[in-house]
Design an enzyme around this catalytic site. Structure first.
Site, PDB file in Angstrom:
ATOM      1  N   ARG A   1      -0.913  -2.436   2.265  1.00 47.95           N
ATOM      2  CA  ARG A   1      -2.932  -2.235   2.555  1.00 47.95           C
ATOM      3  C   ARG A   1      -3.451  -2.479   0.558  1.00 47.95           C
ATOM      4  NH1 ARG A   1      -5.131   2.379   4.803  1.00 47.95           N
ATOM      5  NH2 ARG A   1      -4.965   0.935   6.239  1.00 47.95           N
TER       6      ARG A   1
ATOM      7  N   ASP B   1      -5.272   7.591  15.887  1.00 45.40           N
ATOM      8  CA  ASP B   1      -4.816   7.566  14.467  1.00 45.40           C
ATOM      9  C   ASP B   1      -4.954   8.957  13.229  1.00 45.40           C
ATOM     10  OD1 ASP B   1      -4.016   7.021  11.924  1.00 45.40           O
ATOM     11  OD2 ASP B   1      -6.218   5.500  11.561  1.00 45.40           O
TER      12      ASP B   1
ATOM     13  N   LYS C   1       0.489   0.974  10.621  1.00 43.00           N
ATOM     14  CA  LYS C   1       0.656   2.179  12.034  1.00 43.00           C
ATOM     15  C   LYS C   1      -0.517   0.899  12.671  1.00 43.00           C
ATOM     16  CE  LYS C   1       0.048   5.659   9.575  1.00 43.00           C
ATOM     17  NZ  LYS C   1       0.483   5.297   8.073  1.00 43.00           N
ATOM     18  N   THR C   2      -1.498   0.626  12.386  1.00 42.86           N
ATOM     19  CA  THR C   2      -2.688   0.354  12.947  1.00 42.86           C
ATOM     20  C   THR C   2      -2.020  -1.712  13.537  1.00 42.86           C
ATOM     21  OG1 THR C   2      -4.293   1.600  11.958  1.00 42.86           O
ATOM     22  CG2 THR C   2      -5.209  -0.092  12.861  1.00 42.86           C
TER      23      THR C   2
ATOM     24  N   THR D   1       0.506  10.393   8.802  1.00 38.29           N
ATOM     25  CA  THR D   1       0.958  10.684   7.683  1.00 38.29           C
ATOM     26  C   THR D   1       1.274  12.158   7.350  1.00 38.29           C
ATOM     27  OG1 THR D   1      -1.150  12.011   6.507  1.00 38.29           O
ATOM     28  CG2 THR D   1      -1.171   9.622   6.494  1.00 38.29           C
TER      29      THR D   1
END
Ligand code: ADP
Length: 328
Positions: free
Chosen positions: A217, A109, A64-65, A158
């Site tokens: 990740r 975020d 997302k980032t 999330t």
């Protein structure tokens, strides 16, 4: 020695900084979303306008980032990154909104964690590029409006269900990021390995991908641990599947990519409730976890590999899940 260590860790950090794809065509997977985003970016560029606000949701570590930074790069504008808990006082959000230059990106975020006051400033900012300030107290209050530059808010969460509807409704795009399939994960593992100057045998690539819980990740994290082992034994030219297995068992990642919290959840359901069904709140209380963390972080992968099922009566461990934990 400490100096050397510091230099090495600094070098690795800068390498890791480069792991993020910079442009949309380097971003692996999520094909349909990329297509939609590409068209929207081209249209915004052609009209010289800010891109519509974008909400990204899904488990952590899915990119997302990275998307927010890519959008900034593609539009040729700066992307400001903040997390919602850092926007505590009104002046935090006002300061950021006033500092935005035309068409820049503000990435927030954990946007579900915004407080009420900050959220209300965002409503008018997102809709009319305006901040309404109330001045004075009691009977003599008046509202003063300040225009701000058009900008794009990219929110990441999330827990999309925790967003208030006025905020949710102000996003022009809402996109769920799903766990990555094996094919895309293999490509991500290959890409990261190349950037880290690691040479992995084909079956080693597949092994890392299979054990990454569908999450880039985690794939990157596993590769870094493998890299640690390699740097101890510098004679290794190629990383074999055996070495991958060795590294991953050290990290308690099993053959299907389940980590200790995944196994704990299944084990709990089997041992205490004979496999379920069990309601989310009971499960959360038994495990001492937050229900939303279970729902948004742990469960998606267990559902994807088919070890867990959600029924209207609660969570149930499937036959495959029982087998994996050695219950059959
Ligand atoms: P999130 O914001 O969803 O928690 P990030 O954007 O921080 O996730 O991504 C985690 C890491 O995974 C990043 O460092 C990035 O290098 C990598 N990554 C995520 N998505 C992709 C992708 N589609 N292709 C390649 N690498 C990715």
């Amino acid at each position: 020695l400490p100096k050397l260590w510091y230099r090495e860790s600094e070098r690795i950090t800068s390498l890791l900084g480069n792991l993020r794809p910079k442009y949309l065509n380097e971003y692996i997977g999520q094909q349909e979303f990329k297509q939609v985003l590409k068209i929207a970016i081209q249209a915004a560029c052609a009209r010289e306008e800010a891109l519509d606000h974008l909400l990204l949701y899904g488990p952590p570590g899915l990119g997302k980032t990275t998307i927010a930074l890519i959008v900034g790069q593609e539009l040729g504008v700066h992307c400001h990154i903040v997390t919602a808990p850092a926007l505590e006082r009104p002046r935090d959000i006002i300061g950021i909104l006033l500092s935005l230059k035309p068409n820049e990106i503000l990435f927030i975020d954990e946007i579900h964690r915004l407080n009420h006051i900050t959220e209300e400033f965002l409503y008018t900012a997102m809709e009319d590029f305006r901040i309404d300030l109330t001045i004075g107290k009691g009977k003599v209050t008046r509202t003063h409006s300040i225009s701000i530059s058009p900008f794009t808010l990219i929110g990441a969460t999330t827990k999309v269900g925790s967003l208030s509807s006025p905020l949710f409704d102000r996003f022009g795009f809402v996109q769920r990021l799903d766990l990555y399939n094996l094919n895309d994960l293999c490509r991500i593992v290959e890409r990261t390995a190349t950037l880290l100057a690691l040479k992995l045998e084909q079956n080693a690539i597949l092994e890392v991908a299979q054990r990454s819980r569908g999450t880039p990740r985690i794939a990157n994290r596993l590769l870094r641990r493998i890299r640690d082992i390699i740097s101890i034994d510098r004679n290794l030219n190629f990383v074999s599947m055996e070495l991958v297995n060795e590294a991953l068992s050290l990290l308690q990642v099993d053959s299907q990519g389940l980590d200790s919290s995944d196994r704990r959840l299944l084990q709990f359901l089997l041992e205490v409730y004979n496999g379920g069904p069990v309601g989310l709140d009971t499960l959360a209380a038994g495990l001492g976890e937050d229900p939303l963390t279970i729902e948004s972080v742990i469960e998606p992968f267990l559902l994807q590999v088919g070890f867990l099922k959600r029924t209207h009566r609660g969570r149930v461990v499937t036959k495959d899940g029982c087998k994996h934990l050695g219950w059959y």
